[in-house]
Design an enzyme around this catalytic site. Structure first.
Site, mmCIF file in Angstrom:
data_model
loop_
_atom_site.group_PDB
_atom_site.id
_atom_site.type_symbol
_atom_site.label_atom_id
_atom_site.label_comp_id
_atom_site.label_asym_id
_atom_site.label_seq_id
_atom_site.Cartn_x
_atom_site.Cartn_y
_atom_site.Cartn_z
ATOM 1 N N CYS A 53 0.897 -1.497 0.018
ATOM 2 C CA CYS A 53 -0.041 -0.036 -0.052
ATOM 3 C C CYS A 53 0.849 1.288 -0.040
ATOM 4 O O CYS A 53 0.403 2.327 -0.364
ATOM 5 C CB CYS A 53 -1.002 0.044 1.075
ATOM 6 S SG CYS A 53 -0.294 -0.039 2.887
ATOM 7 N N HIS A 94 18.972 -1.376 1.278
ATOM 8 C CA HIS A 94 17.579 -1.113 1.221
ATOM 9 C C HIS A 94 16.727 -2.354 1.507
ATOM 10 O O HIS A 94 15.868 -2.333 2.155
ATOM 11 C CB HIS A 94 17.399 -0.518 -0.138
ATOM 12 C CG HIS A 94 15.867 0.259 -0.324
ATOM 13 N ND1 HIS A 94 15.306 1.458 0.419
ATOM 14 C CD2 HIS A 94 14.909 -0.414 -0.834
ATOM 15 C CE1 HIS A 94 14.129 1.216 -0.027
ATOM 16 N NE2 HIS A 94 13.852 0.399 -0.545
#
Length: 350
Positions: A53, A94
């Site tokens: 989301c 990351h």
């Protein structure tokens, strides 16, 4: 001889680089997934697509060309001002931070661990991963577990769903005696129902395109079921509407909310859309008595979450750094082994 850099890159956007209306343009719709992957495969030997989301990211290994152009070409939108690109060790760092929940809107949330795992499994099953992405994804999942176990970031777990319920409590006060309506029946909807129950909401209506899934969720946790075709009949009962579903279009707009509020002029309605793409039309905000919020409006709620978790972040970052170093050592070992077993071309020419 210096060893080659890790041939890994990630390009994407998230809640920190792009507002909701831009993130929608890069959302991954199931009917478009294979076309996206087909384009990305032209630019790398290994591809993993992570979509949640709050983020859309593409992980690439064995790269041929410009990852930024590959991303924009796949989605067909000019998105460069919102995109980030990390390469080599920075890309691995990351990925590991993402899996540990350190890059999430809600720091330390646990849903992302499962989302990374499913993204890797889907890529593996499609034949889109090989040694490097497999090792990186496995390392990221291991790092995520280690961070949560050793730092306490998983204590008092907070999620987007719980933040949405907290926002409802902030705006409406005590939720006991209120009626809530959930649009959706997936994992996020289930978490939403759990948090609504914990907040004292006893009357919860579950609406989903597939009625059987709505019934399964309602039977599991307690709630009423409403088929999607009857949403507008159920809507007047709702004090809080939380949308967490996927749809190719808006499922509710201003006219529907206005009609629902006509029979309850003294009772406002709060609507929170945590879907990407959004399924509640922004025009709802023009309706008197309706108060519409989306994912970007949860920032103020989750900032409190960050405050008490900040103390755990240095230890979490140390764990991530150590785990990424293991990946680099593995890569260096593979590279050295490859060099050692490669034929000595100069000798062969003597």
């Amino acid at each position: 001889m210096s060893l080659p850099a890790l041939d890994l890159a990630v390009v994407g956007l998230n809640h920190t680089t792009a507002p909701i209306e831009v993130r929608e343009r890069a959302a991954v719709r199931e009917d478009e997934r294979e076309a996206l992957l087909a384009h990305l495969r032209l630019h790398a030997q290994e591809v993993m697509l992570l979509s949640t989301c709050n983020r859309t990211e593409v992980y690439l290994a064995g790269i041929d060309g410009d990852p930024l152009s590959a991303f924009e070409g796949a989605w067909g939108h000019f998105l460069r001002e919102h995109l980030y690109l990390y390469e080599g060790e920075a890309a691995a760092l990351h990925l590991y931070r993402v899996a540990a929940g350190l890059d999430s809107l809600v720091i330390g949330e646990t849903q992302i661990q499962g989302q990374v795992k499913r993204a890797w499994q889907a890529a593996s099953e499609a034949g889109d991963t090989a040694a490097l992405l497999n090792k990186a994804a496995q390392g990221a999942l291991s790092a995520g577990k280690k961070v949560r176990f050793e730092t306490g970031l998983a204590d008092n777990v907070v999620s987007v769903s719980s933040a949405a319920v907290d926002l409802a409590k902030q705006r409406l006060g005590n939720l006991a005696g209120r009626t809530a309506l959930i649009l959706g029946a997936g994992e996020t909807a289930e978490l939403t129902l759990i948090h609504l129950k914990a907040a004292g909401v006893s009357d919860i209506i579950v609406v989903n395109r597939t009625e059987a899934r709505a019934r399964q969720l309602a039977d599991k946790l307690g709630g009423r079921v409403c088929a999607a075709d009857y949403l507008h009949q159920a809507l007047p009962e709702a004090d809080v509407v939380i949308a967490s579903s996927a749809a190719p279009h808006y499922v509710l707009g201003a006219s529907g909310v206005e009609s629902a509020l006509e029979g309850r002029p003294e009772r406002p309605m709060m609507l929170i859309d945590i879907s990407v793409p959004r399924i509640l039309n922004p025009d709802i905000d023009t309706v008197k008595g309706a108060h519409l919020y989306n994912l970007d409006d949860l920032e103020s709620v989750v900032s409190r979450n960050l405050a008490w978790r900040r103390g755990a972040l240095p230890q979490a970052e140390e764990i991530i750094s150590a785990q990424v170093s293991e990946l680099l050592r593995w890569q260096n070992f593979r590279t050295r082994r490859g060099l050692e077993t490669r034929p000595n071309l100069l000798s062969a020419c003597d």
